[in-house]
Design an enzyme around this catalytic site. Structure first.
Site, mmCIF file in Angstrom:
data_model
loop_
_atom_site.group_PDB
_atom_site.id
_atom_site.type_symbol
_atom_site.label_atom_id
_atom_site.label_comp_id
_atom_site.label_asym_id
_atom_site.label_seq_id
_atom_site.Cartn_x
_atom_site.Cartn_y
_atom_site.Cartn_z
ATOM 1 N N LYS A 1 2.804 -2.721 5.872
ATOM 2 C CA LYS A 1 2.972 -2.604 4.432
ATOM 3 C C LYS A 1 4.413 -2.268 4.064
ATOM 4 O O LYS A 1 4.904 -2.694 3.017
ATOM 5 C CB LYS A 1 1.992 -1.566 3.870
ATOM 6 N N THR B 1 -12.614 -0.667 -1.779
ATOM 7 C CA THR B 1 -12.805 -2.058 -1.364
ATOM 8 C C THR B 1 -13.597 -2.119 -0.063
ATOM 9 O O THR B 1 -13.695 -1.126 0.673
ATOM 10 C CB THR B 1 -11.443 -2.730 -1.142
ATOM 11 N N TYR C 1 -0.832 -0.594 10.311
ATOM 12 C CA TYR C 1 -1.067 -1.104 8.958
ATOM 13 C C TYR C 1 0.014 -0.607 8.006
ATOM 14 O O TYR C 1 0.562 -1.371 7.211
ATOM 15 C CB TYR C 1 -2.444 -0.649 8.484
ATOM 16 N N SER D 1 0.847 -1.199 0.000
ATOM 17 C CA SER D 1 0.000 0.000 0.000
ATOM 18 C C SER D 1 0.876 1.241 0.000
ATOM 19 O O SER D 1 1.984 1.229 0.555
ATOM 20 C CB SER D 1 -0.905 0.010 1.231
#
Length: 224
Positions: free
Chosen positions: A96, A126, A92, A66
């Site tokens: 990544k 998403t 997160y 990401s």
């Protein structure tokens, strides 16, 4: 991996796309922070276990990272964000960053057994974005990519011919090699620190499966 072994399959392409942004902090039944366990350890263990079947096909591993990783340098002192206040978005992004470093290390140590790449799909609409980042989605909803648009570079990487100009270990965005870092961001990591990441993953993975990964003889364990 057990099914591939049982049926004698080979693996032409492994796409590491499973991921999670966790709010608030959660732990797995093994006592691991959930985001690290899913995004980093899961990617590591899947790739190591599938490495023999990738080798049979000289296959590819595509790890979906990401653009959030640009904001973070890997924190080798706290992979699971145990100290301080837990921030799921920052964790997160840390994960990544780790994924990109893993993809780069695999490309350097696997010696043609398989070919490793990482990529950024762009910010796509998403279910994960909808549930984990509702405020972000609301502000940028008209600019978010569709799921097929986000998947485009993944599919492109998977389908390029073996004699293509793809560069193993690189980070791709919109079918082009992208930089690992923003200028003056100080987000790079030393070989020693990347080795700590792989040692952490190897140690935790061996606890989960209850046996040594070294017995598989796989260079994908990545520990130098």
């Amino acid at each position: 991996a057990e099914e591939f072994k049982e049926h004698g399959h080979r693996c032409d392409c492994l796409i590491n796309n499973a991921g999670a942004m966790i709010h608030p902090k959660q732990t797995t039944s093994d006592g691991l922070e959930m985001s690290f366990a899913t995004n980093v350890l899961g990617t590591y263990l899947m790739t190591v276990m599938m490495a023999p079947f990738l080798k049979d096909a000289k296959g590819r591993v595509i790890t979906v990272s990401s653009g959030g990783m640009y904001t973070q340098k890997m924190n080798v002192h706290d992979f699971e964000m145990q100290s301080g206040d837990y921030d799921g978005t920052r964790q997160y992004a840390q994960n990544k960053r780790c994924q990109v470093l893993m993809a780069e290390r695999w490309a350097s140590v696997c010696d043609g057994s398989f070919f490793s790449y990482s990529m950024h799909p762009g910010w796509s609409d998403t279910p994960g974005v909808q549930s984990a980042m509702p405020g972000f989605r609301e502000k940028l909803e008209q600019k978010l990519r569709t799921i097929p648009q986000g998947a485009d570079t993944i599919i492109w990487l998977a389908l390029q011919p073996t004699d293509s100009s793809l560069e193993p270990g690189k980070f791709y965005f919109d079918r082009q090699v992208a930089s690992f870092h923003f200028p003056l961001s100080f987000t790079s990591s030393s070989t020693k620190d990347v080795n700590k990441l792989f040692q952490k993953c190897k140690t935790e993975a061996e606890k989960i499966i209850g046996s040594s990964l070294d017995s598989a003889g796989s260079v994908a364990t990545g520990v130098l």
